[in-house]
Design a protein around this motif. Structure first.
Motif, mmCIF file in Angstrom:
data_model
loop_
_atom_site.group_PDB
_atom_site.id
_atom_site.type_symbol
_atom_site.label_atom_id
_atom_site.label_comp_id
_atom_site.label_asym_id
_atom_site.label_seq_id
_atom_site.Cartn_x
_atom_site.Cartn_y
_atom_site.Cartn_z
ATOM 1 N N GLU A 12 61.937 40.172 40.504
ATOM 2 C CA GLU A 12 60.531 40.094 40.870
ATOM 3 C C GLU A 12 59.711 39.799 39.626
ATOM 4 O O GLU A 12 60.143 40.042 38.507
ATOM 5 C CB GLU A 12 60.067 41.387 41.525
ATOM 6 C CG GLU A 12 60.294 42.623 40.685
ATOM 7 C CD GLU A 12 59.946 43.907 41.417
ATOM 8 O OE1 GLU A 12 58.791 44.332 41.288
ATOM 9 O OE2 GLU A 12 60.818 44.446 42.095
ATOM 10 N N SER A 13 58.515 39.266 39.828
ATOM 11 C CA SER A 13 57.620 38.958 38.710
ATOM 12 C C SER A 13 56.822 40.192 38.340
ATOM 13 O O SER A 13 56.284 40.869 39.211
ATOM 14 C CB SER A 13 56.652 37.845 39.104
ATOM 15 O OG SER A 13 57.351 36.664 39.355
ATOM 16 N N GLN A 14 56.752 40.467 37.048
ATOM 17 C CA GLN A 14 56.030 41.638 36.569
ATOM 18 C C GLN A 14 55.333 41.334 35.260
ATOM 19 O O GLN A 14 55.814 40.541 34.461
ATOM 20 C CB GLN A 14 57.003 42.800 36.341
ATOM 21 C CG GLN A 14 57.778 43.170 37.557
ATOM 22 C CD GLN A 14 57.931 44.655 37.694
ATOM 23 O OE1 GLN A 14 57.753 45.375 36.740
ATOM 24 N NE2 GLN A 14 58.221 45.095 38.880
ATOM 25 N N SER A 32 54.722 48.574 33.718
ATOM 26 C CA SER A 32 55.031 47.350 34.436
ATOM 27 C C SER A 32 54.135 47.277 35.672
ATOM 28 O O SER A 32 53.978 48.264 36.388
ATOM 29 C CB SER A 32 56.508 47.399 34.836
ATOM 30 O OG SER A 32 56.797 46.424 35.783
ATOM 31 N N GLY A 34 53.483 45.023 39.200
ATOM 32 C CA GLY A 34 54.071 44.028 40.085
ATOM 33 C C GLY A 34 53.148 42.853 40.341
ATOM 34 O O GLY A 34 51.933 43.010 40.453
ATOM 35 N N SER A 35 53.740 41.652 40.445
ATOM 36 C CA SER A 35 52.970 40.439 40.711
ATOM 37 C C SER A 35 53.399 39.739 41.996
ATOM 38 O O SER A 35 52.801 38.754 42.385
ATOM 39 C CB SER A 35 53.133 39.452 39.544
ATOM 40 O OG SER A 35 52.657 40.022 38.357
ATOM 41 N N ASP A 36 54.463 40.206 42.625
ATOM 42 C CA ASP A 36 54.912 39.611 43.883
ATOM 43 C C ASP A 36 54.063 40.130 45.040
ATOM 44 O O ASP A 36 53.511 41.235 44.965
ATOM 45 C CB ASP A 36 56.386 39.952 44.130
ATOM 46 C CG ASP A 36 57.327 39.185 43.208
ATOM 47 O OD1 ASP A 36 56.885 38.178 42.631
ATOM 48 O OD2 ASP A 36 58.490 39.591 43.086
ATOM 49 N N PRO A 37 53.981 39.369 46.131
ATOM 50 C CA PRO A 37 53.137 39.797 47.261
ATOM 51 C C PRO A 37 53.484 41.187 47.808
ATOM 52 O O PRO A 37 52.592 41.943 48.174
ATOM 53 C CB PRO A 37 53.394 38.716 48.323
ATOM 54 C CG PRO A 37 53.803 37.510 47.546
ATOM 55 C CD PRO A 37 54.546 38.032 46.348
ATOM 56 N N ASP A 38 54.765 41.530 47.834
ATOM 57 C CA ASP A 38 55.165 42.837 48.389
ATOM 58 C C ASP A 38 54.767 44.017 47.515
ATOM 59 O O ASP A 38 54.637 45.132 48.009
ATOM 60 C CB ASP A 38 56.678 42.881 48.626
ATOM 61 C CG ASP A 38 57.114 41.950 49.735
ATOM 62 O OD1 ASP A 38 56.230 41.526 50.526
ATOM 63 O OD2 ASP A 38 58.311 41.632 49.807
ATOM 64 N N ASN A 39 54.605 43.799 46.220
ATOM 65 C CA ASN A 39 54.285 44.919 45.327
ATOM 66 C C ASN A 39 53.122 44.590 44.391
ATOM 67 O O ASN A 39 53.001 45.176 43.327
ATOM 68 C CB ASN A 39 55.514 45.336 44.519
ATOM 69 C CG ASN A 39 55.936 44.273 43.531
ATOM 70 O OD1 ASN A 39 55.405 43.175 43.506
ATOM 71 N ND2 ASN A 39 56.907 44.600 42.710
ATOM 72 N N TYR A 40 52.268 43.682 44.806
ATOM 73 C CA TYR A 40 51.172 43.229 43.951
ATOM 74 C C TYR A 40 50.293 44.402 43.520
ATOM 75 O O TYR A 40 49.818 45.173 44.342
ATOM 76 C CB TYR A 40 50.317 42.190 44.674
ATOM 77 C CG TYR A 40 49.261 41.582 43.781
ATOM 78 C CD1 TYR A 40 49.596 40.591 42.874
ATOM 79 C CD2 TYR A 40 47.953 42.032 43.824
ATOM 80 C CE1 TYR A 40 48.653 40.043 42.029
ATOM 81 C CE2 TYR A 40 46.989 41.484 42.981
ATOM 82 C CZ TYR A 40 47.350 40.489 42.089
ATOM 83 O OH TYR A 40 46.411 39.956 41.253
#
Length: 165
Positions: A12-14, A32, A34-40
């Motif tokens: 995932e992107s972080q 950290s 989160g940058s993904d839609p599920d964990n933005y």
């Protein structure tokens, strides 16, 4: 706000940052987001033990500069009127609580050659525990740091439904 442990899941992107305490050189925590839609926007904090003596970014940079191999080579480059600079220091949590520090080293010709003044990557410096790895590529720095075969653990993406990713 502390979330689930860092790592151990799907890629995932972080956005990450290593933080030190006020007026203290030692690392206090690793954050950290989160940058993904599920964990933005989800914030995860890797807290270090209370009186941790984990090296902070400034101390790691000092280790690179004071390393005999690194300083000797960079001093030779500087004598040839080459502008040598460290890139952004990356702090990566690995294994069981270990931190791998990675710093690219760039060089660009002095003012004498304006046509090729763009910096180029010449070396990679790494620190894990108290060991410094240094080489022209990430692979070489990993091999120096962990020994032959260390770079073999980095693999490409896993196949998805039997097809290459």
């Amino acid at each position: 706000m502390a979330g689930p442990p860092i790592g151990g899941g799907a890629p995932e992107s972080q956005l990450t940052s290593a933080l030190v305490s006020l007026r203290r050189p030692f690392l206090a925590s690793y954050i950290s987001v989160g940058s993904d839609p599920d964990n933005y926007g989800e914030i995860r904090v890797l807290e270090l033990p209370g009186e941790s003596q984990t090296l902070g970014p400034e101390q790691v940079q000092n280790r690179f500069v004071s390393s005999a191999v690194v300083s000797t080579e960079l001093n030779l480059l500087r004598q040839s009127e080459t502008d040598v600079r460290y890139g952004n220091l990356l702090t990566l949590p690995v294994a069981q609580g270990g931190l791998l520090y990675v710093a690219p080293v760039y060089a660009s010709p002095g003012a004498s050659d304006a046509a090729s003044s763009y910096p180029r990557l010449i070396r990679v410096a790494m620190l894990y525990s108290d060991r410094v790895g240094y080489g022209p590529t990430v692979r070489d720095a990993l091999t120096e740091l962990f020994g032959p075969g260390a770079n073999a653990t980095a693999t490409g993406p896993a196949p998805v439904n039997g097809q290459p990713a």
